[in-house]
Each structure stands twice: as structure tokens, then as C-alpha cells.
Design a protein around this motif. Structure first.
Motif, short mmCIF file in Angstrom:
data_model
loop_
_atom_site.label_atom_id
_atom_site.label_comp_id
_atom_site.label_asym_id
_atom_site.label_seq_id
_atom_site.Cartn_x
_atom_site.Cartn_y
_atom_site.Cartn_z
N LEU A 109 0.84 -1.20 0.00
CA LEU A 109 0.00 0.00 0.00
C LEU A 109 0.88 1.24 0.00
O LEU A 109 1.67 1.47 0.91
N GLY A 110 0.74 2.06 -1.04
CA GLY A 110 1.50 3.30 -1.11
C GLY A 110 0.84 4.26 -2.06
O GLY A 110 0.00 3.87 -2.89
N VAL A 111 1.20 5.54 -1.97
CA VAL A 111 0.59 6.52 -2.87
C VAL A 111 0.97 6.24 -4.32
O VAL A 111 0.34 6.76 -5.25
N ASP A 112 1.99 5.42 -4.53
CA ASP A 112 2.38 5.06 -5.90
C ASP A 112 1.60 3.85 -6.41
O ASP A 112 1.68 3.53 -7.60
N ALA A 113 0.84 3.18 -5.54
CA ALA A 113 0.10 1.99 -5.97
C ALA A 113 -0.93 1.61 -4.91
O ALA A 113 -0.63 1.63 -3.71
N ASN A 114 -2.13 1.26 -5.37
CA ASN A 114 -3.16 0.66 -4.53
C ASN A 114 -3.75 1.60 -3.49
O ASN A 114 -4.37 1.15 -2.53
N LEU A 115 -3.54 2.90 -3.66
CA LEU A 115 -4.11 3.87 -2.73
C LEU A 115 -4.86 4.93 -3.51
O LEU A 115 -4.31 5.56 -4.42
N LEU A 116 -6.15 5.08 -3.19
CA LEU A 116 -7.00 6.10 -3.81
C LEU A 116 -7.24 7.22 -2.81
O LEU A 116 -7.11 7.04 -1.60
N PHE A 117 -7.61 8.40 -3.33
CA PHE A 117 -7.95 9.53 -2.47
C PHE A 117 -9.30 10.09 -2.89
O PHE A 117 -9.66 10.07 -4.06
N TRP A 118 -10.01 10.62 -1.88
CA TRP A 118 -11.35 11.13 -2.13
C TRP A 118 -11.60 12.34 -1.24
O TRP A 118 -11.33 12.32 -0.04
N GLY A 119 -12.13 13.38 -1.84
CA GLY A 119 -12.56 14.54 -1.08
C GLY A 119 -11.43 15.47 -0.68
O GLY A 119 -10.26 15.29 -1.05
N SER A 120 -11.79 16.50 0.09
CA SER A 120 -10.84 17.48 0.58
C SER A 120 -11.27 17.90 1.98
O SER A 120 -12.40 18.36 2.17
N PRO A 121 -10.39 17.76 2.97
CA PRO A 121 -9.04 17.19 2.88
C PRO A 121 -9.09 15.73 2.44
O PRO A 121 -10.12 15.06 2.61
N PRO A 122 -8.00 15.24 1.85
CA PRO A 122 -8.06 13.91 1.22
C PRO A 122 -8.26 12.78 2.22
O PRO A 122 -7.65 12.75 3.29
N GLU A 123 -9.16 11.87 1.86
CA GLU A 123 -9.34 10.63 2.60
C GLU A 123 -8.70 9.51 1.80
O GLU A 123 -8.97 9.36 0.60
N ALA A 124 -7.85 8.71 2.42
CA ALA A 124 -7.18 7.59 1.75
C ALA A 124 -8.08 6.37 1.74
O ALA A 124 -8.79 6.09 2.73
N ARG A 125 -8.06 5.65 0.63
CA ARG A 125 -8.85 4.43 0.48
C ARG A 125 -7.97 3.36 -0.15
O ARG A 125 -7.22 3.63 -1.09
N ALA A 126 -8.06 2.13 0.35
CA ALA A 126 -7.15 1.06 -0.06
C ALA A 126 -7.82 0.08 -1.00
O ALA A 126 -8.98 -0.29 -0.80
#
Length: 331
Positions: A214-231
Motif C-alpha cells: 500500500l503506497g501513494v504510488d500503488a493501490n491507494l486512492l484519495f477522495w474529497g478534501s481534505p483527502p481521505e485515503a482508500r485502499a
């Protein structure tokens, strides 16, 4: 894919191939959104990920454990992860066959999680959001009881260095493929990792089910502001140390000028949910070096199994091995 979707009662659908790299993945668009409860705002209504699992890559029990874990995280904690969809007979993992295709395939269906990758414009706040999510995943895993009879790969000392998970050949053969100039540094890393892992044991304060990729380079999505991380993509998940999961999540930026800022933001976000003692946090660099040794071994094996990608794999090996050697030199 058509046969598989019939087992879920999805007949009025269209779908498109996303990729075939191990598992074969399809994005499915249903004509109606009533297959499972569609009230959650986490998921795109009527959209699903169909996975036709690669034969021989994971045992059925391993995939079933992944699906049970995901279901529990959705049901019991409303965590932002893909939600498995049961087939008409209630199973989360089904076996299907089709004319002209030998054997059976394991198949699973997941609801499509809302979010987007951020390949550019990554900031410390994204790592902080990632840290919060990872702490939530670890907190859930630490108290969740694994269903009896189900197991998954292990990202412990044996899985990383002896069995070399996913290498497709015996571990002793893999070690022979690594350039000799790295052996001394690798020995230091594996010995230190063994001492730490043996000292910690495998209690829920240090060890449990982890994503492992799990990393921002792979398999991690973001939603909204401030950003919420989703796996997403828990395919390589397994049992491992919390610190290994954290190390993997920032290894991609280890040679980036902003690494310290990103690492601190990740750990700050994690501590907001689930503080870790300094005795564990102090071993982050060691677990990152352990990851680099594992990646080097895996790449060495893949050069034999996938010679068409030899040059790319050797480049990855050299980077990982070099960073593992740098760790030894600096400590």
C-alpha cells in the motif's frame, strides 16, 4: 467473465477488460444497482470489479481469508476498502468453467470503490491520510479473529528471505542468482531482521494481517478534501509486522529529497489513530532494508521466469540492492 457474472445474478451488464497481470480484472457496469446494499457513499452504484484469479498463484483458502477480512472491515468498521459481493448461493469465492478453457477458475466480485490515483501533486497531507488509514487497518486486524481453516502468505523472516514469497522457485536457488557483491550487506540485513523479529514475537501488538503493498504510488486512492485515503488490491496481503507494512508504504520515495517529510507525515497520521512505541518506530529503516532485500531476491527469480523483462527487472534489483547496501553502510 459471462459465466462468472451469472453466478451473481448479473445478466444485464456490460464489462470491459482492465488488465491481465496475474489476475484478470474486469470493470462491470450493472443495469440496476440492487445487487447489494447501495446506500454507502464509498462505492460507485452498480459498478464492480470482477477478478478471475490467476491459477496457482494463491490457494483458495488464501483468497477466502482475504475476502472474509475485507467483508469484516466493511461490515464491522465501515473502512474504505473494496466490499466483496456474495454469489447467489452466498459464497464469496466461486469456481467457474467455460467451454474451451481448461480447468476451473476462482472468481470474486468486489464493489467499485470511489476515489482516484494521484500520480502527480502528491503532498505530505496525502501521506498523513495514508497513515491514518493504515492505523485503522492495523487496529482492526489486531482484534479480528481469523476464521478457522483459512490462511495466507506470511511476510515474516521465512516468507521474505527463506521461502521468498511469490518467487516461484526454492529460496536457496534465488539467493544464488543475486550478484555476489551484495551478499555481505544482505547478510547483515537478514541477521538484524531476524534478531528483531525473534525479540518481538508475533503478538497483536506487532504482527497481524497487513496489506503489504500500500503506497501513494500503488493501490491507494484519495477522495474529497481534505483527502481521505482508500485502499484497494489486497491480493498480496498476508500476515506480517506492522512496521513492515509502514516501511513498504514509503519505500518508493526513499531516494526522494522529500522523503523525511513524507515519512514524518505518514507516522504522524498513524499516531493520530494508533500510536506505536519508539521501540517499533526505531526499526522502520531496518524493515525498509528488509523489503529491499526481498525485492532483490524476487527480481532475481523473475529474470529466470520472465526473461523478456530481464532488463527492467535487473534495474529494479540494482536500485533495491543499492538501497539495502546504503542502509548497512549508514548504520
Amino acid at each position: 467473465a459471462h459465466v462468472a457474472l451469472d453466478t451473481y445474478g448479473l445478466t444485464r451488464v456490460r464489462f470491459k477488460l482492465l488488465r491481465q497481470a496475474g489476475n484478470t480484472l474486469y470493470r462491470v457496469y450493472a443495469a440496476d444497482a440492487t445487487l447489494v446494499g447501495e446506500g454507502s457513499e464509498l462505492y460507485e452504484p452498480g459498478q464492480y470489479m470482477l477478478r478471475i484469479h490467476e491459477p496457482g498463484y494463491q490457494a483458495a483458502a488464501a483468497v477466502e481469508l482475504e475476502l472474509a477480512w475485507l467483508s469484516a472491515m466493511c461490515r464491522e468498521a465501515s473502512l474504505p476498502v473494496p466490499q466483496p459481493v456474495p454469489a447467489l448461493d452466498g459464497r464469496l469465492l466461486v469456481q467457474v468453467s467455460a467451454p474451451g478453457i481448461p480447468g476451473e477458475r476462482n472468481v470474486s466480485l468486489l464493489r467499485w470503490l470511489k476515489g482516484r490515483f494521484i500520480p502527480d501533486g502528491i503532498r505530505a497531507r496525502h501521506y498523513q491520510a495514508q497513515g491514518r488509514l493504515m492505523a485503522q487497518l492495523h487496529e482492526f486486524s489486531a482484534r479480528w479473529q481469523t476464521p478457522p481453516g483459512l490462511t495466507k502468505r506470511r511476510w515474516d523472516w521465512d516468507g521474505l528471505f527463506r521461502d521468498v514469497e511469490g518467487a516461484g522457485m526454492p529460496g536457496n536457488q534465488v539467493w544464488d542468482l543475486v550478484p555476489g557483491r551484495y551478499h555481505a550487506a544482505f547478510d547483515v540485513v537478514t541477521q538484524r531482521a531476524q534478531a528483531v523479529m525473534d525479540g518481538w514475537g508475533k503478538g497483536p501488538d506487532v504482527y497481524g494481517l497487513i496489506h503489504a503493498d500500500l503506497g501513494v504510488d500503488a493501490n491507494l486512492l484519495f477522495w474529497g478534501s481534505p483527502p481521505e485515503a482508500r485502499a484497494i488490491d489486497f491480493d498480496d496481503s498476508g500476515f506480517g509486522y506492522w512496521m513492515y507494512d509502514l516501511a513498504v508504504s514509503v519505500e518508493h520515495c526513499r531516494d526522494d529529497a522529500a522523503y523525511a517529510e513524507y515519512r514524518d507525515a505518514l507516522l504522524e497520521g498513524y499516531a493520530e489513530v494508533r500510536p506505536l512505541p519508539n521501540s517499533q518506530l526505531g526499526q522502520l529503516d531496518l524493515f525498509m532494508a528488509a523489503f529491499y532485500v526481498y525485492v532483490s531476491l524476487w527480481c532475481a527469480a523473475m529474470t529466470q521466469l520472465h526473461p523478456r523483462h530481464r532488463e527492467e527487472l535487473l534495474q529494479r534489483l540494482e536500485r533495491a540492492a543499492g538501497l539495502a547496501a546504503d542502509y548497512v553502510t549508514s548504520t
